[in-house]
Design a protein around this motif. Structure first.
Motif, PDB file in Angstrom:
ATOM      1  N   SER A  69     -38.068  62.491 140.948  1.00 60.45           N
ATOM      2  CA  SER A  69     -39.461  62.582 140.473  1.00 60.45           C
ATOM      3  C   SER A  69     -40.025  61.212 140.117  1.00 60.45           C
ATOM      4  O   SER A  69     -39.329  60.396 139.486  1.00 60.45           O
TER       5      SER A  69
ATOM      6  N   ASN B 124     -42.436  69.314 130.537  1.00 56.36           N
ATOM      7  CA  ASN B 124     -42.563  69.934 131.852  1.00 56.36           C
ATOM      8  C   ASN B 124     -42.788  71.431 131.623  1.00 56.36           C
ATOM      9  O   ASN B 124     -42.646  71.924 130.497  1.00 56.36           O
TER      10      ASN B 124
ATOM     11  N   THR C  96     -39.675  63.139 147.181  1.00 61.07           N
ATOM     12  CA  THR C  96     -39.431  63.885 145.932  1.00 61.07           C
ATOM     13  C   THR C  96     -39.445  65.374 146.274  1.00 61.07           C
ATOM     14  O   THR C  96     -39.750  65.746 147.412  1.00 61.07           O
TER      15      THR C  96
ATOM     16  N   THR D 262     -43.738  59.767 149.058  1.00 62.54           N
ATOM     17  CA  THR D 262     -42.511  59.408 148.332  1.00 62.54           C
ATOM     18  C   THR D 262     -41.553  60.591 148.413  1.00 62.54           C
ATOM     19  O   THR D 262     -41.982  61.731 148.222  1.00 62.54           O
TER      20      THR D 262
ATOM     21  N   LYS E 177     -56.599  66.939 144.961  1.00 67.05           N
ATOM     22  CA  LYS E 177     -56.565  65.502 144.640  1.00 67.05           C
ATOM     23  C   LYS E 177     -57.988  64.930 144.532  1.00 67.05           C
ATOM     24  O   LYS E 177     -58.231  64.044 143.717  1.00 67.05           O
TER      25      LYS E 177
ATOM     26  N   GLY F 192     -43.965  65.888 133.959  1.00 73.31           N
ATOM     27  CA  GLY F 192     -43.607  66.052 135.375  1.00 73.31           C
ATOM     28  C   GLY F 192     -42.280  65.496 135.850  1.00 73.31           C
ATOM     29  O   GLY F 192     -42.072  65.422 137.056  1.00 73.31           O
TER      30      GLY F 192
HETATM   31  N1  LIG Z   1     -44.190  62.616 146.542  1.00 72.30           N
HETATM   32  C1  LIG Z   1     -45.252  62.151 147.157  1.00 72.30           C
HETATM   33  O1  LIG Z   1     -45.252  61.889 148.368  1.00 72.30           O
HETATM   34  C2  LIG Z   1     -46.501  61.902 146.366  1.00 72.30           C
HETATM   35  C3  LIG Z   1     -47.491  61.026 146.892  1.00 72.30           C
HETATM   36  C4  LIG Z   1     -48.665  60.832 146.171  1.00 72.30           C
HETATM   37  C5  LIG Z   1     -48.844  61.505 144.963  1.00 72.30           C
HETATM   38  N2  LIG Z   1     -47.865  62.341 144.485  1.00 72.30           N
HETATM   39  C6  LIG Z   1     -48.099  63.053 143.231  1.00 72.30           C
HETATM   40  O2  LIG Z   1     -47.159  62.632 142.269  1.00 72.30           O
HETATM   41  C7  LIG Z   1     -47.075  63.664 141.275  1.00 72.30           C
HETATM   42  C8  LIG Z   1     -45.615  63.930 140.963  1.00 72.30           C
HETATM   43  O3  LIG Z   1     -44.963  64.544 142.048  1.00 72.30           O
HETATM   44  P1  LIG Z   1     -43.523  64.112 142.579  1.00 72.30           P
HETATM   45  O4  LIG Z   1     -43.707  63.654 143.964  1.00 72.30           O
HETATM   46  O5  LIG Z   1     -42.859  63.229 141.605  1.00 72.30           O
HETATM   47  O6  LIG Z   1     -42.775  65.516 142.680  1.00 72.30           O
HETATM   48  P2  LIG Z   1     -41.987  66.423 141.605  1.00 72.30           P
HETATM   49  O7  LIG Z   1     -41.775  67.727 142.292  1.00 72.30           O
HETATM   50  O8  LIG Z   1     -40.787  65.712 141.118  1.00 72.30           O
HETATM   51  O9  LIG Z   1     -43.018  66.569 140.394  1.00 72.30           O
HETATM   52  C9  LIG Z   1     -44.011  67.584 140.318  1.00 72.30           C
HETATM   53  C10 LIG Z   1     -43.942  68.111 138.898  1.00 72.30           C
HETATM   54  O10 LIG Z   1     -45.003  69.026 138.615  1.00 72.30           O
HETATM   55  C11 LIG Z   1     -44.465  69.915 137.635  1.00 72.30           C
HETATM   56  N3  LIG Z   1     -45.293  71.093 137.449  1.00 72.30           N
HETATM   57  C12 LIG Z   1     -45.617  72.034 138.377  1.00 72.30           C
HETATM   58  N4  LIG Z   1     -46.361  73.019 137.815  1.00 72.30           N
HETATM   59  C13 LIG Z   1     -46.526  72.662 136.502  1.00 72.30           C
HETATM   60  C14 LIG Z   1     -47.212  73.251 135.395  1.00 72.30           C
HETATM   61  N5  LIG Z   1     -47.874  74.407 135.508  1.00 72.30           N
HETATM   62  N6  LIG Z   1     -47.172  72.621 134.194  1.00 72.30           N
HETATM   63  C15 LIG Z   1     -46.483  71.450 134.032  1.00 72.30           C
HETATM   64  N7  LIG Z   1     -45.839  70.845 135.050  1.00 72.30           N
HETATM   65  C16 LIG Z   1     -45.847  71.440 136.263  1.00 72.30           C
HETATM   66  C17 LIG Z   1     -43.093  70.241 138.235  1.00 72.30           C
HETATM   67  O11 LIG Z   1     -42.241  70.918 137.349  1.00 72.30           O
HETATM   68  C18 LIG Z   1     -42.624  68.859 138.624  1.00 72.30           C
HETATM   69  O12 LIG Z   1     -41.927  68.250 137.568  1.00 72.30           O
HETATM   70  C19 LIG Z   1     -47.847  64.871 141.817  1.00 72.30           C
HETATM   71  O13 LIG Z   1     -49.145  64.862 141.281  1.00 72.30           O
HETATM   72  C20 LIG Z   1     -47.887  64.553 143.292  1.00 72.30           C
HETATM   73  O14 LIG Z   1     -48.943  65.217 143.958  1.00 72.30           O
HETATM   74  C21 LIG Z   1     -46.694  62.533 145.153  1.00 72.30           C
END
Ligand SMILES: NC(=O)c1ccc[n+]([C@@H]2O[C@H](COP(=O)([O-])OP(=O)(O)OC[C@H]3O[C@@H](n4cnc5c(N)ncnc54)[C@H](O)[C@@H]3O)[C@@H](O)[C@H]2O)c1
Length: 288
Positions: free
Chosen positions: A21, A41, A199, A197, A167, A15
């Motif tokens: 990220s 990824n 992102t 966060t 989730k 990811g």
């Molecule tokens: N950003 C926030 O506010 C926040 C808060 C709580 C939890 N999260 C969780 O953190 C995690 C990472 O997200 P982030 O905020 O770093 O954003 P991000 O967009 O940088 O990361 C999401 C990733 O998911 C990957 N992805 C999507 N479809 C895919 C697939 N089919 N196979 C493999 N990879 C795939 C994307 O390419 C990307 O790298 C997620 O689960 C997100 O829900 C984020």
């Protein structure tokens, strides 16, 4: 500061899309702490993101895999075992995507094909990763697997849409698989419930700036950022947390235990004053 917490450990990080990220930050910190890594990824992210840059910093190969496809996951895990020369110790699942959110469909106007895609990418993929790893006997005893979650799994957060359901499923998979993998291999599985966060995925949520501000005002310690989330992940990959499993662990500055804070209330009161002023003004205008 590095503590050599992951010296001798090996792991796969899903990811990392760009330097915002959460997975990117985890990879950088894990490498600093002495871990050997494989980065992965989805193929589309290889074109859109900059994971190759991270690979150079971390001295790690990149093996593309769509986390919803079993054949991709088998290839990833087999190639990772070849690269590491055997089993590995940890996995970060940092994957989320909702076509309903992306296309601005509200929860009461959900497209069900999109909904299934949300669940597959954001939650079932966690099960697929775990099941494939187990079938290929890929993780060392006392290994650690983390998925990233958000408090909308259990409390309604306006605008989070079908990701909230995904989730909830993700957290449930951590418990159900945590029992099986724990009993058999002493492998722990947890989810981290992270603050909002900034992102690429985060910014896709409706009203994200307001959500971040609200959450920051509500949390006594303020929002936890991506670097702080990375530190928490390292602690959970390390041998210092060997008996922590099947948990949804809040990493949110205290947000999840709050009802109302003074800092949030003061903004609410200010707006209320504006509304009252506005009413007074309207009355005055009518009189005049
Ligand atoms: N950003 C926030 O506010 C926040 C808060 C709580 C939890 N999260 C969780 O953190 C995690 C990472 O997200 P982030 O905020 O770093 O954003 P991000 O967009 O940088 O990361 C999401 C990733 O998911 C990957 N992805 C999507 N479809 C895919 C697939 N089919 N196979 C493999 N990879 C795939 C994307 O390419 C990307 O790298 C997620 O689960 C997100 O829900 C984020």
């Amino acid at each position: 500061m590095a503590y050599n917490l992951l010296k001798g450990k090996k792991g796969i990080i899903f990811g990392a899309l760009n330097d915002m990220s959460i997975a990117w930050k985890v990879a950088e910190r894990a490498a600093e702490e002495g871990a050997e890594l494989v980065l992965t990824n989805a193929p589309f992210a290889m074109r859109l993101g900059s994971v190759d840059e991270l690979a150079k910093t971390c001295n790690a190969p990149v093996i593309p895999a769509d986390a919803t496809k079993i054949e991709d996951l088998e290839n990833l895990i087999n190639k990772s075992k070849e690269h590491f020369g055997g089993k590995f110790d940890f996995i970060l699942h940092s994957i989320g995507m909702s076509p309903n959110v992306r296309k601005g469909r509200t929860y009461d106007d959900t497209n069900y094909d999109y909904f299934l895609k949300t669940l597959d990418v954001s939650a079932l993929s966690f099960h697929k990763v775990l099941q494939t790893a187990r079938k290929l006997d890929a993780i060392n005893n006392w290994g650690s697997v983390i998925g990233l979650s958000y408090v909308a799994s259990e409390r309604t957060m306006y605008g989070y849409n079908d990701m909230a359901d995904a989730k909830a499923l993700l957290e449930s998979i951590a418990r159900s698989f945590g029992y099986i993998y724990g009993r058999e291999r002493k492998i722990r599985i947890n989810t981290i419930s992270q603050s909002p966060t900034m992102t690429t995925a985060g910014q896709g949520v409706m009203g994200f700036d307001g959500l971040m501000d609200f959450s920051n005002r509500m949390s006594p310690l303020g929002n936890a950022d991506g670097d702080e989330c990375a530190d928490y992940c390292l602690a959970l990959f390390s041998d210092l947390t060997r008996k922590v499993t099947m948990q949804n662990l809040y990493h949110d500055g205290g947000f999840s235990s709050m009802g109302m804070s003074h800092r949030a209330m003061s903004v609410y009161n200010r707006n209320l004053e504006d509304i009252n002023d506005c009413k007074e003004l309207q009355k005055k205008v009518k009189k005049d």
